[in-house]
Design a protein around this motif. Structure first.
Motif, PDB file in Angstrom:
ATOM      1  N   ASN A  63     -59.104  18.542   3.803  1.00  0.00           N
ATOM      2  CA  ASN A  63     -59.131  17.151   5.175  1.00  0.00           C
ATOM      3  C   ASN A  63     -57.044  16.950   4.934  1.00  0.00           C
ATOM      4  O   ASN A  63     -56.941  15.956   5.141  1.00  0.00           O
ATOM      5  CB  ASN A  63     -59.317  16.833   5.236  1.00  0.00           C
ATOM      6  CG  ASN A  63     -60.118  15.636   3.736  1.00  0.00           C
ATOM      7  OD1 ASN A  63     -59.885  16.053   2.819  1.00  0.00           O
ATOM      8  ND2 ASN A  63     -60.234  14.494   4.249  1.00  0.00           N
ATOM      9  N   TYR A  64     -56.010  17.308   4.494  1.00  0.00           N
ATOM     10  CA  TYR A  64     -54.894  16.678   3.698  1.00  0.00           C
ATOM     11  C   TYR A  64     -53.904  17.667   3.679  1.00  0.00           C
ATOM     12  O   TYR A  64     -54.002  18.773   3.431  1.00  0.00           O
ATOM     13  CB  TYR A  64     -55.180  15.656   2.806  1.00  0.00           C
ATOM     14  CG  TYR A  64     -55.129  16.216   1.202  1.00  0.00           C
ATOM     15  CD1 TYR A  64     -53.996  16.264   0.875  1.00  0.00           C
ATOM     16  CD2 TYR A  64     -56.631  16.768   0.910  1.00  0.00           C
ATOM     17  CE1 TYR A  64     -54.266  16.188  -0.867  1.00  0.00           C
ATOM     18  CE2 TYR A  64     -56.488  16.843  -0.306  1.00  0.00           C
ATOM     19  CZ  TYR A  64     -55.957  16.629  -1.100  1.00  0.00           C
ATOM     20  OH  TYR A  64     -54.860  17.197  -2.473  1.00  0.00           O
ATOM     21  N   MET A  65     -52.643  17.020   3.740  1.00  0.00           N
ATOM     22  CA  MET A  65     -51.564  18.214   3.818  1.00  0.00           C
ATOM     23  C   MET A  65     -50.698  16.323   2.880  1.00  0.00           C
ATOM     24  O   MET A  65     -50.378  15.459   2.951  1.00  0.00           O
ATOM     25  CB  MET A  65     -50.540  18.262   4.743  1.00  0.00           C
ATOM     26  CG  MET A  65     -51.129  19.575   5.289  1.00  0.00           C
ATOM     27  SD  MET A  65     -51.405  21.144   4.421  1.00  0.00           S
ATOM     28  CE  MET A  65     -49.551  21.318   4.338  1.00  0.00           C
ATOM     29  N   GLY A  66     -49.766  16.781   1.134  1.00  0.00           N
ATOM     30  CA  GLY A  66     -48.616  16.169   0.909  1.00  0.00           C
ATOM     31  C   GLY A  66     -50.026  14.885   0.250  1.00  0.00           C
ATOM     32  O   GLY A  66     -50.534  15.107  -0.222  1.00  0.00           O
ATOM     33  N   HIS A  67     -48.981  13.646   0.062  1.00  0.00           N
ATOM     34  CA  HIS A  67     -49.925  12.494  -0.140  1.00  0.00           C
ATOM     35  C   HIS A  67     -50.283  11.756   0.547  1.00  0.00           C
ATOM     36  O   HIS A  67     -49.636  11.075   1.460  1.00  0.00           O
ATOM     37  CB  HIS A  67     -48.587  12.236  -1.425  1.00  0.00           C
ATOM     38  CG  HIS A  67     -48.875  12.926  -2.237  1.00  0.00           C
ATOM     39  ND1 HIS A  67     -49.560  12.582  -3.533  1.00  0.00           N
ATOM     40  CD2 HIS A  67     -47.498  13.246  -2.172  1.00  0.00           C
ATOM     41  CE1 HIS A  67     -48.470  13.386  -4.213  1.00  0.00           C
ATOM     42  NE2 HIS A  67     -47.444  13.787  -3.779  1.00  0.00           N
ATOM     43  N   PRO A  68     -51.373  12.209   1.112  1.00  0.00           N
ATOM     44  CA  PRO A  68     -52.697  10.700   2.674  1.00  0.00           C
ATOM     45  C   PRO A  68     -52.783   9.575   1.704  1.00  0.00           C
ATOM     46  O   PRO A  68     -53.058   9.341   0.839  1.00  0.00           O
ATOM     47  CB  PRO A  68     -53.041  11.666   2.521  1.00  0.00           C
ATOM     48  CG  PRO A  68     -54.555  12.976   1.619  1.00  0.00           C
ATOM     49  CD  PRO A  68     -52.543  12.745   0.574  1.00  0.00           C
ATOM     50  N   GLU A  69     -53.296   8.555   3.004  1.00  0.00           N
ATOM     51  CA  GLU A  69     -53.352   7.382   2.470  1.00  0.00           C
ATOM     52  C   GLU A  69     -55.481   7.860   2.677  1.00  0.00           C
ATOM     53  O   GLU A  69     -55.830   6.429   2.025  1.00  0.00           O
ATOM     54  CB  GLU A  69     -53.845   6.567   3.240  1.00  0.00           C
ATOM     55  CG  GLU A  69     -52.071   6.543   3.876  1.00  0.00           C
ATOM     56  CD  GLU A  69     -50.768   6.380   2.708  1.00  0.00           C
ATOM     57  OE1 GLU A  69     -52.171   4.634   2.089  1.00  0.00           O
ATOM     58  OE2 GLU A  69     -50.505   5.886   2.729  1.00  0.00           O
ATOM     59  N   GLU A  70     -55.746   9.005   2.541  1.00  0.00           N
ATOM     60  CA  GLU A  70     -57.206   8.810   2.690  1.00  0.00           C
ATOM     61  C   GLU A  70     -57.633  10.371   1.887  1.00  0.00           C
ATOM     62  O   GLU A  70     -56.978  11.291   2.689  1.00  0.00           O
ATOM     63  CB  GLU A  70     -57.828   8.593   3.767  1.00  0.00           C
ATOM     64  CG  GLU A  70     -59.408   8.706   4.186  1.00  0.00           C
ATOM     65  CD  GLU A  70     -59.983   8.564   5.486  1.00  0.00           C
ATOM     66  OE1 GLU A  70     -59.743   7.224   5.833  1.00  0.00           O
ATOM     67  OE2 GLU A  70     -60.749   9.235   6.144  1.00  0.00           O
ATOM     68  N   VAL A  71     -58.835  10.657   1.288  1.00  0.00           N
ATOM     69  CA  VAL A  71     -59.106  12.172   1.478  1.00  0.00           C
ATOM     70  C   VAL A  71     -60.142  12.265   0.992  1.00  0.00           C
ATOM     71  O   VAL A  71     -61.080  11.164   0.683  1.00  0.00           O
ATOM     72  CB  VAL A  71     -58.514  12.404  -0.649  1.00  0.00           C
ATOM     73  CG1 VAL A  71     -58.968  13.720  -0.747  1.00  0.00           C
ATOM     74  CG2 VAL A  71     -57.036  12.437  -0.032  1.00  0.00           C
ATOM     75  N   VAL A  72     -61.321  12.813   1.528  1.00  0.00           N
ATOM     76  CA  VAL A  72     -62.552  12.909   1.826  1.00  0.00           C
ATOM     77  C   VAL A  72     -63.128  14.530   1.426  1.00  0.00           C
ATOM     78  O   VAL A  72     -62.897  15.232   1.212  1.00  0.00           O
ATOM     79  CB  VAL A  72     -63.325  13.492   3.730  1.00  0.00           C
ATOM     80  CG1 VAL A  72     -64.709  13.241   3.242  1.00  0.00           C
ATOM     81  CG2 VAL A  72     -62.534  12.272   3.873  1.00  0.00           C
ATOM     82  N   LEU A  73     -64.249  13.476   0.341  1.00  0.00           N
ATOM     83  CA  LEU A  73     -64.861  14.927  -0.396  1.00  0.00           C
ATOM     84  C   LEU A  73     -65.668  15.823   0.427  1.00  0.00           C
ATOM     85  O   LEU A  73     -66.513  14.863   0.435  1.00  0.00           O
ATOM     86  CB  LEU A  73     -64.722  14.236  -2.245  1.00  0.00           C
ATOM     87  CG  LEU A  73     -66.147  15.317  -2.769  1.00  0.00           C
ATOM     88  CD1 LEU A  73     -65.292  16.531  -2.882  1.00  0.00           C
ATOM     89  CD2 LEU A  73     -66.284  14.101  -4.017  1.00  0.00           C
ATOM     90  N   MET A  74     -66.301  16.681   0.605  1.00  0.00           N
ATOM     91  CA  MET A  74     -67.382  17.054   1.362  1.00  0.00           C
ATOM     92  C   MET A  74     -68.390  18.232  -0.007  1.00  0.00           C
ATOM     93  O   MET A  74     -67.842  18.852  -0.484  1.00  0.00           O
ATOM     94  CB  MET A  74     -66.368  17.579   2.777  1.00  0.00           C
ATOM     95  CG  MET A  74     -65.948  17.179   3.223  1.00  0.00           C
ATOM     96  SD  MET A  74     -65.374  18.459   4.941  1.00  0.00           S
ATOM     97  CE  MET A  74     -64.008  19.474   3.976  1.00  0.00           C
ATOM     98  N   ASP A  75     -69.339  18.152   0.282  1.00  0.00           N
ATOM     99  CA  ASP A  75     -69.998  19.219  -0.117  1.00  0.00           C
ATOM    100  C   ASP A  75     -69.752  20.066  -0.105  1.00  0.00           C
ATOM    101  O   ASP A  75     -69.262  20.554   0.803  1.00  0.00           O
ATOM    102  CB  ASP A  75     -71.881  19.026   0.016  1.00  0.00           C
ATOM    103  CG  ASP A  75     -72.610  18.862   1.393  1.00  0.00           C
ATOM    104  OD1 ASP A  75     -71.388  19.043   2.300  1.00  0.00           O
ATOM    105  OD2 ASP A  75     -73.272  18.217   1.763  1.00  0.00           O
ATOM    106  N   GLY A  76     -71.236  21.578  -0.616  1.00  0.00           N
ATOM    107  CA  GLY A  76     -70.556  22.726   0.207  1.00  0.00           C
ATOM    108  C   GLY A  76     -70.747  23.108   1.607  1.00  0.00           C
ATOM    109  O   GLY A  76     -70.187  24.556   2.517  1.00  0.00           O
TER     110      GLY A  76
END
Length: 214
Positions: A63-76
């Protein structure tokens, strides 16, 4: 591509014969071993694909490109587990807050837990750098005493997470292998988590190390 990577993942785990931990937490149960692929399943995004020992998709980040302010970890299945947000402070120290939950993109409403469950701060001290300390993990954002320290070198995929008693609770190891003519580099590595330490949070630390040191 994903099915091909699953076969590589099984081969990686089959080559591991004995645990690499020597003086760690001794609890009932087994270590969790995950193969981490620094590649998103979505072509237009940066991210990670994480496979368990059975070749199943355990976690994903796309869910991101480059160096975002937010990153979300999802399950499978794509369910959001943890949200990592960069602290917006006038400081040169890279610091993040870890929340349970996610953000409802359709409604734009925040579904995160009200308070962060952890804060993670990149280590900038020269004295700590001599010990190869990469970051400290705090249970609360205002807590001055850290709960865990991350040591080693993320660039070389050689890191360990230790608690206050210097016990290793998780470890990142570069996997050197050649399978059907393909060599693993730093883009594919193994995350091993001791019983009693949350594998999801261990993977969240991997994401933060990638943001801080890539």
């Amino acid at each position: 591509m994903f099915l091909f990577f699953k076969s590589l993942s099984r081969s990686v785990h089959e080559e591991q014969q004995e645990p690499e931990f020597k003086n760690n937490i001794e609890l009932d149960g087994h270590c969790t071993s995950l193969t981490v692929w620094r590649k998103s399943l979505i072509a237009s995004c940066n991210g990670f694909t994480v496979i368990d020992t059975n070749g199943n998709l355990a976690y994903r980040v796309d869910n991101y490109m480059g160096h975002p302010e937010e990153v979300v970890l999802m399950d499978g299945s794509g369910k959001s587990l943890l949200t990592l947000r960069r602290r917006k402070k006038l400081t040169t120290v890279d610091s993040w807050l870890v929340y349970e939950g996610d953000v409802d993109e359709e409604c734009g409403r925040d579904k995160l837990s009200k308070r962060p469950i952890y804060s993670v701060k990149k280590q900038m001290s020269i004295l700590q750098a001599k010990r190869n300390v990469l970051a400290h993990v705090y249970r609360e954002a205002s807590n001055k005493r850290y709960a865990y320290a991350v040591e080693g070198s993320y660039a070389h995929r050689s890191c360990k997470v230790v608690d206050e008693s210097r016990r290793v609770v998780a470890e990142i190891k570069r996997k050197e292998a050649t399978i059907v003519g393909i060599s693993f580099g730093v883009e594919v590595f193994v995350l091993t988590v001791q019983p009693g330490f949350d594998p999801g949070f261990a993977m969240a630390l991997v994401l933060l190390l990638d943001q801080m040191f890539s």
